[in-house]
Design a protein around this motif. Structure first.
Motif, PDB file in Angstrom:
ATOM      1  N   TYR A  31       3.071  -2.673  -3.921  1.00  0.00           N
ATOM      2  CA  TYR A  31       2.410  -3.539  -2.942  1.00  0.00           C
ATOM      3  C   TYR A  31       1.035  -3.954  -3.478  1.00  0.00           C
ATOM      4  O   TYR A  31       0.017  -3.819  -2.803  1.00  0.00           O
ATOM      5  N   CYS A  50      -1.838  -6.219  13.090  1.00  0.00           N
ATOM      6  CA  CYS A  50      -1.172  -5.573  11.969  1.00  0.00           C
ATOM      7  C   CYS A  50      -0.073  -4.655  12.499  1.00  0.00           C
ATOM      8  O   CYS A  50      -0.366  -3.602  13.080  1.00  0.00           O
ATOM      9  N   PRO A  51       1.200  -5.029  12.330  1.00  0.00           N
ATOM     10  CA  PRO A  51       2.312  -4.220  12.846  1.00  0.00           C
ATOM     11  C   PRO A  51       2.387  -2.843  12.188  1.00  0.00           C
ATOM     12  O   PRO A  51       1.756  -2.595  11.157  1.00  0.00           O
ATOM     13  N   SER A  52       3.191  -1.979  12.759  1.00  0.00           N
ATOM     14  CA  SER A  52       3.288  -0.591  12.303  1.00  0.00           C
ATOM     15  C   SER A  52       3.945  -0.442  10.934  1.00  0.00           C
ATOM     16  O   SER A  52       3.874   0.625  10.328  1.00  0.00           O
ATOM     17  N   ASP A  53       4.586  -1.506  10.412  1.00  0.00           N
ATOM     18  CA  ASP A  53       5.208  -1.407   9.091  1.00  0.00           C
ATOM     19  C   ASP A  53       4.245  -1.805   7.963  1.00  0.00           C
ATOM     20  O   ASP A  53       4.663  -1.972   6.815  1.00  0.00           O
ATOM     21  N   TYR A  54       2.965  -1.940   8.279  1.00  0.00           N
ATOM     22  CA  TYR A  54       1.938  -2.229   7.270  1.00  0.00           C
ATOM     23  C   TYR A  54       1.999  -1.149   6.188  1.00  0.00           C
ATOM     24  O   TYR A  54       1.831   0.036   6.471  1.00  0.00           O
ATOM     25  N   PRO A  55       2.258  -1.519   4.934  1.00  0.00           N
ATOM     26  CA  PRO A  55       2.546  -0.515   3.897  1.00  0.00           C
ATOM     27  C   PRO A  55       1.369   0.346   3.482  1.00  0.00           C
ATOM     28  O   PRO A  55       1.554   1.374   2.840  1.00  0.00           O
ATOM     29  N   GLN A  97      -0.813   1.842   5.583  1.00  0.00           N
ATOM     30  CA  GLN A  97      -1.316   2.620   6.709  1.00  0.00           C
ATOM     31  C   GLN A  97      -1.421   4.101   6.400  1.00  0.00           C
ATOM     32  O   GLN A  97      -2.360   4.771   6.807  1.00  0.00           O
ATOM     33  N   LYS A  98      -0.429   4.629   5.720  1.00  0.00           N
ATOM     34  CA  LYS A  98      -0.361   6.069   5.517  1.00  0.00           C
ATOM     35  C   LYS A  98      -1.431   6.538   4.546  1.00  0.00           C
ATOM     36  O   LYS A  98      -1.808   5.841   3.620  1.00  0.00           O
TER      37      LYS A  98
END
Length: 464
Positions: free
Chosen positions: A120, A101-106, A108-109
């Motif tokens: 999303y 899962c790349p760091s731009d996974y919406p 995550q925050k």
């Protein structure tokens, strides 16, 4: 290799020392030189299972690549946990990465707004909040089918495509195979050349067809999607939503109110009994009074109140200094949600079944009272929601129903099949409609109806 164990089952197991395999998505990953801790969730429960990893047993780069949102398989021994917050954990012997899962996974925050997450909707399902909401939604569907089956109702499928407008509102989605570009150029709509040979729409309700079922099977319920092309962006409206609509032959107004109260209490109690972990999470994170509200609904008898009595209470509230956004104009007005909520939340402090509405603000199929001015409607009003159920005794007289159709300027030909139930062996009957999403809104404590359906359909929004 051992077979997969669901996280929900692993967390209640005491079979320590047994090798298990868990599969799911990473909620968090904490690393140190001596040990790594991965919180894993597979959607079966609000709770995560902790996977303990010895870094020496894994490739360093592979271990570092396991970030929030990644999908993995972990195989190892189920052991009693020494840490706080969990009863057991998995001591991993082997980890397989299914998807990074790349760091731009919406998702995550932390602390993202629900409005942000609606952008999303295809990803928000993996969050704790929406996992809880949709597990509860599933349980409510099970409760509904179970209740009606146990009470002798038959599940009846009404059509999604119809040539009639149950509510008489006209706000419907048209169904057509005509070339709209050609229609626009010609300026003429030839419905006889359309697929069904007439103007058709997506249904706003399964009630009329449900009444047909009740006159044959005695007691039926429909449970399916309905559609309204209402250009509304409020937190209580959707263009596509689900309705539960029971119809019962030989039922009077009192029996209908008894059914409405018993049914909705059953559903709420089912949630309290079968969704404890998810409700506890939502009580903590969304609405601190959620559990208390749900329990009070089950315990309290619903108030039974006529529309006229309700108007008098609201008028007195205004005299006592209460401010309403929409003024109380008097008898005959259509109540707004704030008026309904005042009666429920402030005056009675419990649910209300309001009856005997003015005929002018209710649908054509409702049975009139002997006074000729009021209809035998039975709407259930709930805290935080307002109207959650709309019901009535249906008019069984052919002559009276025809008179009402004519008075309202409706086309008799559209309802000839419906009128046949009054012409051939008519019987007294009653029913109600419950908006499924409004029930989920109440049970979960969520504030916007767009957050209790997986993929909301609203004006200018048909994504995913």
């Amino acid at each position: 290799m051992s077979t997969r164990t669901k996280v929900v089952d692993a967390l209640v197991s005491t079979d320590y020392g047994k090798e298990i395999t868990v599969k799911g998505w990473v909620r968090s990953h904490r690393s140190s030189k001596a040990v790594d801790f991965i919180a894993l969730n597979d959607g079966s429960t609000i709770k995560n299972i902790q996977v303990v990893v010895d870094p020496a047993k894994m490739n360093e780069d592979d271990l570092k690549s396991i970030t929030t949102g990644a999908c993995i398989r972990a195989t190892g021994l189920l052991v009693e946990s020494q840490g706080k917050g969990q009863t057991c954990e998995v001591q991993a012997e082997e980890i397989e990465i299914y998807g990074l899962c790349p760091s731009d996974y919406p998702m995550q925050k932390k602390g993202q707004s629900f409005e942000y997450m609606r952008q999303y909707a295809h990803m928000r399902l993996r969050t704790n909040t929406f996992g809880a909401v949709f597990r509860i939604r599933h349980n409510m569907a099970i409760a509904i089918h179970k209740y009606f089956h146990e009470h002798g109702f038959y599940y009846f499928n009404s059509p999604l495509i119809t040539a009639s407008d149950c509510e008489g509102a006209g706000e419907m989605f048209q169904v057509t195979t005509l070339d709209l570009d050609r229609v626009a150029k010609s300026g003429k709509v030839e419905y006889d050349k359309d697929f069904f040979g007439k103007k058709t729409n997506l249904t706003v309700s399964g009630q009329l067809e449900g009444e047909l079922g009740a006159t044959a099977l005695g007691a039926i319920y429909t449970f399916g999607p309905t559609f309204r092309a209402e250009n509304s962006n409020t937190p209580r409206h959707l263009a596509e939503f689900w309705m539960i609509e029971p119809e019962v032959a030989f039922m009077d107004k009192k029996e209908l109110m008894d059914l409405e109260e018993d049914f909705i209490k059953y559903c709420v109690q089912w949630a309290l009994d079968n969704c404890k972990d998810d409700l506890a999470f939502l009580n903590q994170m969304i609405d601190k009074s959620l559990l208390q509200t749900l329990e009070s609904v089950v315990k309290e008898d619903f108030v039974r109140l006529t529309y006229t009595e309700g108007i008098e209470i609201l008028q007195q509230a205004v005299k006592d200094g209460h401010k309403f956004e929409f003024p109380i104009s008097g008898w005959g007005m259509d109540l707004a949600s704030e008026h309904e909520r005042y009666l429920v939340e402030e005056h009675f402090k419990r649910p209300v079944i309001m009856t005997d509405y003015p005929a002018e603000i209710k649908s054509f199929y409702m049975k009139k009272n002997p006074d000729g001015k009021t209809m035998q409607g039975t709407d259930v009003l709930f805290p935080r929601i307002g109207e959650i159920i709309g019901g009535s005794v249906r008019e069984e007289s052919y002559e009276k129903l025809m008179s009402e159709i004519e008075r309202r300027g409706m086309r008799e030909q559209t309802y000839d099949w419906y009128l046949d139930t009054r012409k051939y062996g008519s019987c007294p009957h009653a029913g109600f409609g419950l908006g499924f999403e409004r029930l989920i809104l109440f049970v979960t404590g969520m504030q916007n109806i767009r957050d209790v359906i997986p993929f909301p359909r609203t004006p200018k929004n048909a994504e995913f």
